[in-house]
Design an enzyme around this catalytic site. Sequence first.
Site, PDB file in Angstrom:
ATOM      1  CG  HIS A 159      -5.270   5.704  -1.755  1.00 46.42           C
ATOM      2  ND1 HIS A 159      -4.651   4.624  -1.180  1.00 46.42           N
ATOM      3  CD2 HIS A 159      -4.305   6.380  -2.442  1.00 46.42           C
ATOM      4  CE1 HIS A 159      -3.373   4.633  -1.504  1.00 46.42           C
ATOM      5  NE2 HIS A 159      -3.135   5.697  -2.259  1.00 46.42           N
ATOM      6  CG  HIS A 187     -11.369   3.344   0.661  1.00 43.15           C
ATOM      7  ND1 HIS A 187     -11.803   2.512  -0.369  1.00 43.15           N
ATOM      8  CD2 HIS A 187     -10.052   3.591   0.393  1.00 43.15           C
ATOM      9  CE1 HIS A 187     -10.812   2.277  -1.208  1.00 43.15           C
ATOM     10  NE2 HIS A 187      -9.726   2.924  -0.759  1.00 43.15           N
ATOM     11  CG  ASP A 218      -7.180   2.545   1.936  1.00 44.37           C
ATOM     12  OD1 ASP A 218      -6.672   3.406   1.163  1.00 44.37           O
ATOM     13  OD2 ASP A 218      -7.286   1.342   1.659  1.00 44.37           O
ATOM     14  CG  HIS A 245      -2.106   0.828   1.136  1.00 41.37           C
ATOM     15  ND1 HIS A 245      -2.838   1.182   2.231  1.00 41.37           N
ATOM     16  CD2 HIS A 245      -2.730   1.391   0.060  1.00 41.37           C
ATOM     17  CE1 HIS A 245      -3.857   1.936   1.854  1.00 41.37           C
ATOM     18  NE2 HIS A 245      -3.815   2.071   0.523  1.00 41.37           N
TER      19      HIS A 245
END
Length: 266
Positions: free
Chosen positions: A240, A238, A163, A159
């Site tokens: 990011h 969500h 998030d 990642h």
Amino acid sequence: MAFGSRPAGTGKHRGSSRLSKKTAGYAGIAAIATTGVVGSLAAPAFAADNHSSSAPENGLGAVVVAEDLAGDIEDQAEAQQRAAEHAAAKAQAEADAKQKAAEAKRLAEAKAKAEREAAERAAREEERKRLNTFVSPLDDSYVSTQYKAGGGMWSSGSHTGIDFHAASGTSVHAVGFGTVVEAGWGGAYGNNVVIKHNDGTYTQYGHMSSLNVSVGQQVTPGQQIGLSGSTGNSSGPHLHFEARTGSQYGSDIDPISYLRSHGVSL
């Protein structure tokens, strides 16, 4: 016995000589000058000879006049001296007052300058703080996926941001002052915005359902730049969020550390 002779003792008494009269007159004047009382001798002397009236003007009278004149001159000199001293004291008082006024003016100007400089410093500091103020990109949210989390969902294998939990349509905020350098479709990021901040860093906001800013626009901390969603490579609504040293993919840094270093509590 001789005829026509007259005994010495029986003849008429001869009047006093002018010198005697004048002497008496002078004595009378002296008595007046020294005692203030007219002597009994002075009156007959003046009465005996009218010519003796010129004696005060030529003798002791002249002395009295001269003494009076000298006294007047002395009084005048003293009055002039007092006037000069008064004028000098007045001039000195005026000079002292001017000096005090000048000093008071100098102190007031120095105080005003110091206050002005302090106000300017405070304003600059306030502006510096304002320009470096950062906020969270979402209100009342939390990090649902950490930075560098591994998994097949990410092309890099981990990642590149964090998030934030958010329902679709939640207001997304710019975290700090800056300029929008990207606003639109970002491939796997869906609808995204990239902002360059005043300290030279960049932040990215991905997967939004809609955008409220355009490229070149100036933004402020807390300003809404779009609404959260699930566009692009996303498993659900969500936000990011990435922090970067450059505008392009691959320049990411730890977003949590970045926000905390700018005073944002997560």
